[in-house]
Design a protein around this motif. Sequence first.
Motif, PDB file in Angstrom:
ATOM      1  N   LEU A 103       0.833  -1.206   0.000  1.00 52.69           N
ATOM      2  CA  LEU A 103       0.000   0.000   0.000  1.00 52.69           C
ATOM      3  C   LEU A 103       0.868   1.256   0.000  1.00 52.69           C
ATOM      4  O   LEU A 103       0.586   2.220  -0.704  1.00 52.69           O
ATOM      5  CB  LEU A 103      -0.939  -0.003   1.208  1.00 52.69           C
ATOM      6  N   GLY A 104       1.925   1.244   0.774  1.00 51.30           N
ATOM      7  CA  GLY A 104       2.836   2.389   0.800  1.00 51.30           C
ATOM      8  C   GLY A 104       3.546   2.587  -0.527  1.00 51.30           C
ATOM      9  O   GLY A 104       3.711   3.715  -1.000  1.00 51.30           O
ATOM     10  N   THR A 105       3.941   1.503  -1.164  1.00 46.80           N
ATOM     11  CA  THR A 105       4.601   1.595  -2.461  1.00 46.80           C
ATOM     12  C   THR A 105       3.630   2.089  -3.530  1.00 46.80           C
ATOM     13  O   THR A 105       4.013   2.846  -4.418  1.00 46.80           O
ATOM     14  CB  THR A 105       5.194   0.228  -2.860  1.00 46.80           C
ATOM     15  N   GLY A 106       2.372   1.682  -3.451  1.00 46.88           N
ATOM     16  CA  GLY A 106       1.362   2.182  -4.389  1.00 46.88           C
ATOM     17  C   GLY A 106       1.209   3.689  -4.282  1.00 46.88           C
ATOM     18  O   GLY A 106       1.130   4.397  -5.290  1.00 46.88           O
ATOM     19  N   LEU A 107       1.204   4.193  -3.063  1.00 45.01           N
ATOM     20  CA  LEU A 107       1.123   5.637  -2.847  1.00 45.01           C
ATOM     21  C   LEU A 107       2.373   6.330  -3.391  1.00 45.01           C
ATOM     22  O   LEU A 107       2.283   7.323  -4.123  1.00 45.01           O
ATOM     23  CB  LEU A 107       0.956   5.936  -1.356  1.00 45.01           C
ATOM     24  N   GLN A 108       3.531   5.802  -3.073  1.00 45.60           N
ATOM     25  CA  GLN A 108       4.787   6.411  -3.506  1.00 45.60           C
ATOM     26  C   GLN A 108       4.911   6.402  -5.035  1.00 45.60           C
ATOM     27  O   GLN A 108       5.360   7.376  -5.636  1.00 45.60           O
ATOM     28  CB  GLN A 108       5.956   5.670  -2.877  1.00 45.60           C
ATOM     29  N   LEU A 109       4.493   5.325  -5.658  1.00 45.39           N
ATOM     30  CA  LEU A 109       4.540   5.238  -7.121  1.00 45.39           C
ATOM     31  C   LEU A 109       3.639   6.271  -7.786  1.00 45.39           C
ATOM     32  O   LEU A 109       4.034   6.907  -8.771  1.00 45.39           O
ATOM     33  CB  LEU A 109       4.116   3.839  -7.567  1.00 45.39           C
ATOM     34  N   ASN A 110       2.436   6.437  -7.285  1.00 47.66           N
ATOM     35  CA  ASN A 110       1.514   7.395  -7.888  1.00 47.66           C
ATOM     36  C   ASN A 110       1.999   8.827  -7.730  1.00 47.66           C
ATOM     37  O   ASN A 110       1.895   9.627  -8.660  1.00 47.66           O
ATOM     38  CB  ASN A 110       0.111   7.224  -7.317  1.00 47.66           C
ATOM     39  N   VAL A 111       2.560   9.156  -6.582  1.00 45.26           N
ATOM     40  CA  VAL A 111       3.114  10.498  -6.390  1.00 45.26           C
ATOM     41  C   VAL A 111       4.288  10.715  -7.330  1.00 45.26           C
ATOM     42  O   VAL A 111       4.399  11.748  -8.003  1.00 45.26           O
ATOM     43  CB  VAL A 111       3.525  10.714  -4.914  1.00 45.26           C
ATOM     44  N   SER A 112       5.173   9.720  -7.423  1.00 45.71           N
ATOM     45  CA  SER A 112       6.340   9.838  -8.302  1.00 45.71           C
ATOM     46  C   SER A 112       5.946   9.966  -9.764  1.00 45.71           C
ATOM     47  O   SER A 112       6.496  10.790 -10.498  1.00 45.71           O
ATOM     48  CB  SER A 112       7.257   8.631  -8.124  1.00 45.71           C
ATOM     49  N   LEU A 113       5.010   9.152 -10.207  1.00 47.97           N
ATOM     50  CA  LEU A 113       4.578   9.207 -11.606  1.00 47.97           C
ATOM     51  C   LEU A 113       3.895  10.529 -11.931  1.00 47.97           C
ATOM     52  O   LEU A 113       4.103  11.092 -13.010  1.00 47.97           O
ATOM     53  CB  LEU A 113       3.639   8.034 -11.919  1.00 47.97           C
ATOM     54  N   PHE A 114       3.095  11.041 -11.009  1.00 50.27           N
ATOM     55  CA  PHE A 114       2.466  12.334 -11.239  1.00 50.27           C
ATOM     56  C   PHE A 114       3.518  13.425 -11.391  1.00 50.27           C
ATOM     57  O   PHE A 114       3.465  14.223 -12.333  1.00 50.27           O
ATOM     58  CB  PHE A 114       1.506  12.686 -10.094  1.00 50.27           C
ATOM     59  N   LEU A 115       4.464  13.468 -10.467  1.00 49.18           N
ATOM     60  CA  LEU A 115       5.500  14.501 -10.535  1.00 49.18           C
ATOM     61  C   LEU A 115       6.340  14.373 -11.800  1.00 49.18           C
ATOM     62  O   LEU A 115       6.667  15.371 -12.444  1.00 49.18           O
ATOM     63  CB  LEU A 115       6.394  14.426  -9.293  1.00 49.18           C
ATOM     64  N   PHE A 116       6.701  13.155 -12.171  1.00 50.75           N
ATOM     65  CA  PHE A 116       7.491  12.956 -13.383  1.00 50.75           C
ATOM     66  C   PHE A 116       6.707  13.373 -14.621  1.00 50.75           C
ATOM     67  O   PHE A 116       7.242  14.051 -15.503  1.00 50.75           O
ATOM     68  CB  PHE A 116       7.933  11.499 -13.505  1.00 50.75           C
ATOM     69  N   ASN A 117       5.442  12.968 -14.695  1.00 54.40           N
ATOM     70  CA  ASN A 117       4.631  13.287 -15.876  1.00 54.40           C
ATOM     71  C   ASN A 117       4.399  14.784 -16.041  1.00 54.40           C
ATOM     72  O   ASN A 117       4.311  15.279 -17.159  1.00 54.40           O
ATOM     73  CB  ASN A 117       3.271  12.580 -15.809  1.00 54.40           C
ATOM     74  N   PRO A 124       9.146  17.925 -18.951  1.00 53.94           N
ATOM     75  CA  PRO A 124       8.547  18.049 -20.284  1.00 53.94           C
ATOM     76  C   PRO A 124       9.413  17.426 -21.383  1.00 53.94           C
ATOM     77  O   PRO A 124       9.945  18.108 -22.249  1.00 53.94           O
ATOM     78  CB  PRO A 124       8.419  19.563 -20.460  1.00 53.94           C
ATOM     79  N   MET A 125       9.591  16.117 -21.342  1.00 54.30           N
ATOM     80  CA  MET A 125      10.368  15.428 -22.363  1.00 54.30           C
ATOM     81  C   MET A 125       9.418  14.639 -23.257  1.00 54.30           C
ATOM     82  O   MET A 125       8.576  13.896 -22.758  1.00 54.30           O
ATOM     83  CB  MET A 125      11.391  14.497 -21.713  1.00 54.30           C
ATOM     84  N   GLY A 180       4.083  15.626 -19.808  1.00 53.35           N
ATOM     85  CA  GLY A 180       4.548  16.980 -19.505  1.00 53.35           C
ATOM     86  C   GLY A 180       4.852  17.780 -20.758  1.00 53.35           C
ATOM     87  O   GLY A 180       4.581  18.982 -20.832  1.00 53.35           O
ATOM     88  N   SER A 181       5.389  17.116 -21.780  1.00 55.70           N
ATOM     89  CA  SER A 181       5.697  17.821 -23.032  1.00 55.70           C
ATOM     90  C   SER A 181       4.412  18.235 -23.748  1.00 55.70           C
ATOM     91  O   SER A 181       4.318  19.344 -24.282  1.00 55.70           O
ATOM     92  CB  SER A 181       6.540  16.933 -23.944  1.00 55.70           C
ATOM     93  N   LYS A 182       3.442  17.370 -23.718  1.00 51.04           N
ATOM     94  CA  LYS A 182       2.172  17.690 -24.373  1.00 51.04           C
ATOM     95  C   LYS A 182       1.421  18.781 -23.612  1.00 51.04           C
ATOM     96  O   LYS A 182       0.805  19.659 -24.214  1.00 51.04           O
ATOM     97  CB  LYS A 182       1.326  16.427 -24.497  1.00 51.04           C
ATOM     98  N   ILE A 183       1.496  18.722 -22.283  1.00 51.74           N
ATOM     99  CA  ILE A 183       0.864  19.775 -21.476  1.00 51.74           C
ATOM    100  C   ILE A 183       1.505  21.119 -21.800  1.00 51.74           C
ATOM    101  O   ILE A 183       0.810  22.121 -21.984  1.00 51.74           O
ATOM    102  CB  ILE A 183       0.968  19.454 -19.975  1.00 51.74           C
ATOM    103  N   LEU A 184       2.834  21.137 -21.886  1.00 45.25           N
ATOM    104  CA  LEU A 184       3.553  22.374 -22.171  1.00 45.25           C
ATOM    105  C   LEU A 184       3.175  22.938 -23.539  1.00 45.25           C
ATOM    106  O   LEU A 184       2.804  24.112 -23.657  1.00 45.25           O
ATOM    107  CB  LEU A 184       5.062  22.136 -22.091  1.00 45.25           C
ATOM    108  N   GLY A 195       9.714  24.812 -30.291  1.00 45.34           N
ATOM    109  CA  GLY A 195      11.017  25.335 -29.882  1.00 45.34           C
ATOM    110  C   GLY A 195      11.158  25.375 -28.367  1.00 45.34           C
ATOM    111  O   GLY A 195      12.202  25.011 -27.812  1.00 45.34           O
ATOM    112  N   VAL A 196      10.120  25.825 -27.691  1.00 47.35           N
ATOM    113  CA  VAL A 196      10.140  25.855 -26.224  1.00 47.35           C
ATOM    114  C   VAL A 196      10.258  24.438 -25.678  1.00 47.35           C
ATOM    115  O   VAL A 196      11.003  24.186 -24.723  1.00 47.35           O
ATOM    116  CB  VAL A 196       8.877  26.563 -25.672  1.00 47.35           C
ATOM    117  N   LEU A 197       9.569  23.490 -26.294  1.00 43.78           N
ATOM    118  CA  LEU A 197       9.632  22.103 -25.856  1.00 43.78           C
ATOM    119  C   LEU A 197      11.042  21.544 -26.011  1.00 43.78           C
ATOM    120  O   LEU A 197      11.545  20.856 -25.140  1.00 43.78           O
ATOM    121  CB  LEU A 197       8.641  21.251 -26.650  1.00 43.78           C
TER     122      LEU A 197
END
Length: 145
Positions: free
Chosen positions: A90-104, A108-109, A114-118, A135-137
């Motif tokens: 359960l703790g790893t599930g929480l940590q994974l979702n937070v990490s994936l959200f922050l990375f995404n 912006p690669m 993140g690149s599409k959002i930008l 160009g910004v991307l």
Amino acid sequence: KLLRNELWVVLAGPSTHLLMGPFWALLLYGFDSLVQQQHECSSAAPCTTCSGMACIWRFANPIGHAPTVYADNSGKILMGEAYAALWRLLGTGLQLNVSLFLFNVLFPMYPADGSKILTVSLMHCCGASARLAAGVLIWASAASA
């Protein structure tokens, strides 16, 4: 209208992690409370290095150290092997979702969200041309790589 629809589609990816994070946190909090009651864990004799919201915040920190379970002198885990495995899951599930959200969102690669959002945000909200957004991307991708 097309860019606005595209922005909604692009935001759907990271928002799944934003919605699943609290779900995992709620499961972890409930399970932690259950384990604390069933195994007579207390602040004087804890089963884990944290409990309650403190555990949720420690698991949610993607660059911190995850909490651990305590064992007695013989190496037997105080809360039991099955409970400890589920608690870690359960703790790893929480940590994974937070990490994936922050990375995404924050990196912006291309082809990450993140690149599409930008690019879509620049074109829809700021009225930038596709060439300028690309160009910004490129510069943002190079800076975050």
